[in-house]
Design a protein around this motif. Sequence first.
Motif, PDB file in Angstrom:
ATOM      1  N   LYS A 281     -26.437   0.311  -2.477  1.00 39.83           N
ATOM      2  CA  LYS A 281     -27.856   0.320  -2.181  1.00 39.83           C
ATOM      3  C   LYS A 281     -28.201  -0.909  -1.330  1.00 39.83           C
ATOM      4  CE  LYS A 281     -28.868   3.923  -4.767  1.00 39.83           C
ATOM      5  NZ  LYS A 281     -29.350   5.204  -4.188  1.00 39.83           N
ATOM      6  N   ILE A 282     -29.147  -0.749  -0.432  1.00 40.38           N
ATOM      7  CA  ILE A 282     -29.568  -1.862   0.421  1.00 40.38           C
ATOM      8  C   ILE A 282     -30.544  -2.736  -0.364  1.00 40.38           C
ATOM      9  CG2 ILE A 282     -30.798  -2.512   2.527  1.00 40.38           C
ATOM     10  CD1 ILE A 282     -29.785   0.105   3.785  1.00 40.38           C
ATOM     11  N   TYR A 283     -30.239  -4.023  -0.440  1.00 40.17           N
ATOM     12  CA  TYR A 283     -31.127  -4.939  -1.164  1.00 40.17           C
ATOM     13  C   TYR A 283     -31.645  -6.093  -0.298  1.00 40.17           C
ATOM     14  CZ  TYR A 283     -27.095  -8.126  -1.691  1.00 40.17           C
ATOM     15  OH  TYR A 283     -26.022  -8.970  -1.462  1.00 40.17           O
ATOM     16  N   GLY A 284     -31.340  -6.050   1.008  1.00 42.57           N
ATOM     17  CA  GLY A 284     -31.853  -7.109   1.866  1.00 42.57           C
ATOM     18  C   GLY A 284     -31.588  -6.859   3.339  1.00 42.57           C
ATOM     19  N   TYR A 285     -32.463  -7.444   4.169  1.00 44.73           N
ATOM     20  CA  TYR A 285     -32.316  -7.407   5.625  1.00 44.73           C
ATOM     21  C   TYR A 285     -32.604  -8.808   6.161  1.00 44.73           C
ATOM     22  CZ  TYR A 285     -33.034  -2.299   5.198  1.00 44.73           C
ATOM     23  OH  TYR A 285     -32.953  -0.959   4.861  1.00 44.73           O
ATOM     24  N   VAL A 286     -31.859  -9.221   7.175  1.00 45.16           N
ATOM     25  CA  VAL A 286     -32.137 -10.479   7.873  1.00 45.16           C
ATOM     26  C   VAL A 286     -31.956 -10.231   9.369  1.00 45.16           C
ATOM     27  CG1 VAL A 286     -31.438 -12.866   8.263  1.00 45.16           C
ATOM     28  CG2 VAL A 286     -31.433 -11.942   5.939  1.00 45.16           C
TER      29      VAL A 286
ATOM     30  N   TYR B 275     -30.045  -9.349  16.278  1.00 46.13           N
ATOM     31  CA  TYR B 275     -28.984  -8.977  15.347  1.00 46.13           C
ATOM     32  C   TYR B 275     -29.585  -8.795  13.960  1.00 46.13           C
ATOM     33  CZ  TYR B 275     -25.856 -10.167  19.124  1.00 46.13           C
ATOM     34  OH  TYR B 275     -25.224 -10.177  20.338  1.00 46.13           O
ATOM     35  N   LEU B 276     -29.200  -7.700  13.318  1.00 42.88           N
ATOM     36  CA  LEU B 276     -29.739  -7.361  12.015  1.00 42.88           C
ATOM     37  C   LEU B 276     -28.613  -7.294  10.994  1.00 42.88           C
ATOM     38  CD1 LEU B 276     -32.286  -6.408  10.397  1.00 42.88           C
ATOM     39  CD2 LEU B 276     -31.539  -4.074  10.888  1.00 42.88           C
ATOM     40  N   ASP B 277     -28.724  -8.107   9.946  1.00 41.57           N
ATOM     41  CA  ASP B 277     -27.787  -8.049   8.830  1.00 41.57           C
ATOM     42  C   ASP B 277     -28.369  -7.186   7.724  1.00 41.57           C
ATOM     43  OD1 ASP B 277     -26.011  -9.651  10.123  1.00 41.57           O
ATOM     44  OD2 ASP B 277     -26.380 -11.449   8.917  1.00 41.57           O
ATOM     45  N   VAL B 278     -27.556  -6.279   7.187  1.00 43.80           N
ATOM     46  CA  VAL B 278     -27.963  -5.376   6.111  1.00 43.80           C
ATOM     47  C   VAL B 278     -27.105  -5.693   4.887  1.00 43.80           C
ATOM     48  CG1 VAL B 278     -28.207  -2.967   5.396  1.00 43.80           C
ATOM     49  CG2 VAL B 278     -28.612  -3.607   7.784  1.00 43.80           C
ATOM     50  N   TYR B 279     -27.784  -6.021   3.783  1.00 35.38           N
ATOM     51  CA  TYR B 279     -27.101  -6.423   2.555  1.00 35.38           C
ATOM     52  C   TYR B 279     -26.974  -5.211   1.625  1.00 35.38           C
ATOM     53  CZ  TYR B 279     -27.874 -11.307   3.943  1.00 35.38           C
ATOM     54  OH  TYR B 279     -27.867 -12.513   4.608  1.00 35.38           O
ATOM     55  N   VAL B 280     -25.755  -4.870   1.256  1.00 29.45           N
ATOM     56  CA  VAL B 280     -25.471  -3.689   0.430  1.00 29.45           C
ATOM     57  C   VAL B 280     -24.821  -4.139  -0.880  1.00 29.45           C
ATOM     58  CG1 VAL B 280     -24.204  -1.505   0.312  1.00 29.45           C
ATOM     59  CG2 VAL B 280     -25.190  -2.266   2.495  1.00 29.45           C
ATOM     60  N   ASP B 281     -25.339  -3.625  -2.012  1.00 31.79           N
ATOM     61  CA  ASP B 281     -24.824  -4.055  -3.317  1.00 31.79           C
ATOM     62  C   ASP B 281     -23.680  -3.170  -3.811  1.00 31.79           C
ATOM     63  OD1 ASP B 281     -25.919  -1.713  -4.302  1.00 31.79           O
ATOM     64  OD2 ASP B 281     -27.553  -2.694  -5.388  1.00 31.79           O
TER      65      ASP B 281
ATOM     66  N   VAL C 167     -22.173  -7.502   3.698  1.00 27.20           N
ATOM     67  CA  VAL C 167     -23.199  -7.747   4.709  1.00 27.20           C
ATOM     68  C   VAL C 167     -22.743  -7.106   6.008  1.00 27.20           C
ATOM     69  CG1 VAL C 167     -24.529  -9.467   5.981  1.00 27.20           C
ATOM     70  CG2 VAL C 167     -23.875  -9.913   3.600  1.00 27.20           C
ATOM     71  N   TYR C 168     -23.506  -6.141   6.485  1.00 26.20           N
ATOM     72  CA  TYR C 168     -23.167  -5.382   7.696  1.00 26.20           C
ATOM     73  C   TYR C 168     -24.087  -5.834   8.839  1.00 26.20           C
ATOM     74  CZ  TYR C 168     -20.552  -2.222   4.632  1.00 26.20           C
ATOM     75  OH  TYR C 168     -19.654  -1.691   3.726  1.00 26.20           O
ATOM     76  N   ARG C 169     -23.484  -6.154   9.973  1.00 30.84           N
ATOM     77  CA  ARG C 169     -24.289  -6.664  11.098  1.00 30.84           C
ATOM     78  C   ARG C 169     -24.344  -5.654  12.243  1.00 30.84           C
ATOM     79  NH1 ARG C 169     -23.756 -12.798  12.875  1.00 30.84           N
ATOM     80  NH2 ARG C 169     -24.654 -12.876  10.761  1.00 30.84           N
ATOM     81  N   TYR C 170     -25.575  -5.535  12.800  1.00 32.14           N
ATOM     82  CA  TYR C 170     -25.850  -4.627  13.914  1.00 32.14           C
ATOM     83  C   TYR C 170     -26.419  -5.420  15.092  1.00 32.14           C
ATOM     84  CZ  TYR C 170     -25.517  -0.912  10.398  1.00 32.14           C
ATOM     85  OH  TYR C 170     -25.089  -0.072   9.410  1.00 32.14           O
ATOM     86  N   LYS C 171     -25.990  -5.047  16.266  1.00 28.25           N
ATOM     87  CA  LYS C 171     -26.581  -5.591  17.495  1.00 28.25           C
ATOM     88  C   LYS C 171     -27.644  -4.610  17.988  1.00 28.25           C
ATOM     89  CE  LYS C 171     -25.445  -6.699  22.329  1.00 28.25           C
ATOM     90  NZ  LYS C 171     -24.353  -6.773  23.325  1.00 28.25           N
ATOM     91  N   ILE C 172     -28.842  -5.120  18.288  1.00 27.14           N
ATOM     92  CA  ILE C 172     -29.939  -4.297  18.812  1.00 27.14           C
ATOM     93  C   ILE C 172     -30.240  -4.777  20.230  1.00 27.14           C
ATOM     94  CG2 ILE C 172     -32.293  -3.484  18.426  1.00 27.14           C
ATOM     95  CD1 ILE C 172     -31.959  -4.475  15.505  1.00 27.14           C
TER      96      ILE C 172
ATOM     97  N   VAL D  89     -18.972 -11.335   7.283  1.00 28.42           N
ATOM     98  CA  VAL D  89     -19.842 -10.325   7.890  1.00 28.42           C
ATOM     99  C   VAL D  89     -18.993  -9.156   8.354  1.00 28.42           C
ATOM    100  CG1 VAL D  89     -21.516  -9.862   9.712  1.00 28.42           C
ATOM    101  CG2 VAL D  89     -21.476 -12.096   8.613  1.00 28.42           C
ATOM    102  N   LYS D  90     -19.455  -7.958   8.036  1.00 25.56           N
ATOM    103  CA  LYS D  90     -18.786  -6.743   8.467  1.00 25.56           C
ATOM    104  C   LYS D  90     -19.522  -6.142   9.670  1.00 25.56           C
ATOM    105  CE  LYS D  90     -17.768  -5.565   3.627  1.00 25.56           C
ATOM    106  NZ  LYS D  90     -16.291  -5.686   3.654  1.00 25.56           N
ATOM    107  N   ALA D  91     -18.812  -5.423  10.511  1.00 24.68           N
ATOM    108  CA  ALA D  91     -19.459  -4.686  11.611  1.00 24.68           C
ATOM    109  C   ALA D  91     -20.263  -3.525  11.044  1.00 24.68           C
ATOM    110  CB  ALA D  91     -18.413  -4.178  12.592  1.00 24.68           C
ATOM    111  N   GLY D  92     -21.469  -3.321  11.581  1.00 28.44           N
ATOM    112  CA  GLY D  92     -22.353  -2.278  11.080  1.00 28.44           C
ATOM    113  C   GLY D  92     -21.804  -0.880  11.302  1.00 28.44           C
ATOM    114  N   ILE D  93     -22.311   0.056  10.505  1.00 32.02           N
ATOM    115  CA  ILE D  93     -21.933   1.468  10.622  1.00 32.02           C
ATOM    116  C   ILE D  93     -23.102   2.217  11.254  1.00 32.02           C
ATOM    117  CG2 ILE D  93     -21.293   3.537   9.337  1.00 32.02           C
ATOM    118  CD1 ILE D  93     -20.182   1.662   7.153  1.00 32.02           C
ATOM    119  N   THR D  94     -22.866   2.854  12.396  1.00 33.24           N
ATOM    120  CA  THR D  94     -23.958   3.531  13.108  1.00 33.24           C
ATOM    121  C   THR D  94     -23.957   5.041  12.941  1.00 33.24           C
ATOM    122  OG1 THR D  94     -22.597   3.513  15.121  1.00 33.24           O
ATOM    123  CG2 THR D  94     -24.192   1.720  14.845  1.00 33.24           C
TER     124      THR D  94
END
Length: 435
Positions: free
Chosen positions: A206-211, A196-202, A164-169, A104-109
């Motif tokens: 391009k974003i192809y998923g969120y968890v 916590y939101l994971d963003v899947y980037v191909d 996979v980029y992870r964000y804290k909300i 998991v990577k730290a998200g980019i804000t």
Amino acid sequence: MKKTLAMILAVFMILSVTAVAFGESASSLNEGRAGAWTEKDTEIIQQQMIVIKKDLVSYNASSTEVFAPAFAYEYTVTPASVSGLSVTDDADVHGSGTAVQAPVKAGITSGLVVNDGEAGGSDSAVGKLVFTNSMKLNSSASGATNSYDIKIDFSGVSFSQPGVYRYKIAEALADGATYKGIAVEHGNSENPNERYLDVYVDGNLKIYGYVCMAANDNVDTSTDKTNGFVAESGGQDSYYTYDLKLSKDVVGDTFGEGHAFPFTVIFRNSEEFKTTFAITENVESGSSGFNPVASEPTWSGVVAVKEGMPITYTGIPAGVDVDVYETNDMVGVTYMVVTSVNGVDAEADSNVSWGDAPTAAVPQNEKEAYQSTKQSVDTEVYSKLASRQSIDIINTLLLISPTGVVMRVAPYVLILAAGLALLLIGHRRKMNASK
């Protein structure tokens, strides 16, 4: 004609496709996920915006709609701390039959926008969800869930590599508000303030998923997912209100049945709430209210209530108390007055005389002879009341004994006697003057 119809049909199809495209401007979570594969090793490209949810559950025993308190949530999105964390998927989604694991990577804000707020910087992005007193909440005795969108827009974010980029909300109340101060009860999970939101980037960035999930941990197929700050994961907040019905009964007095009696109504902000609220005043024909406006819950006014024509106040925040007393403005009439609160009769006020209707709501610190004794509806903050509250004031006519006259007639007899006396005095003076 055929060509014209064909052109119209073509235009209609283009507009339909365009409408669908515009309508798909954001991806939505389903059981905490967006972009689940339907074929092995086949990603589904997602929109650049994801919508998570915030639930506000509204309780009211007798109304299906109430107004919201005035406040705002503030959502701060930051890069999550992800050292040593990974995501492992399901082996069945791959033709090889082998699960894939990724760190998991730290998200980019930078460039991230939350609920139409300003674009974020390298540390965070912030947005608000605002409630006003004109917003209506669906309500029920068991609690009705009102769900609101929190939009997280990645269209301005530049991802430099797949992963996979992870964000804290983080959720908080804006403007220094407190939950007690807005009469809202906060969540029921161990940590209702964070998601916590994971963003899947191909490989094409391009974003192809969120968890979305409640905990910052390793993720696999067994990890609990959530659609956001919702009831299913304990992230909801709750708002409790009640209704109050003021009614009038007159016994043994046909004339009084058609009269609207003055009730002094005073709401007390016993819990010292720090925001504004809006309640609804429903007045039956023949009665009249005082039209409370959105404000801190310290409304007061003098209303007039006629038998069979009640006044009902809807959406009073639990914890706000109400004092009510009546003034008997029926000249020449004495009543025995009983005030019933939620069906329980208070001690009778015997021989309530008459006076002028009040022009302003004044607290009853000492009962006057022409008033009923003040009675109150007292509630606790965050309390789920089982039924509508009620105050019913019953006036029973008291007659003077046969040694005198009915009390309603007495003042008019006195007026008539005074008039006759003045007439006789005037006549005598006229005779004396003619001599």
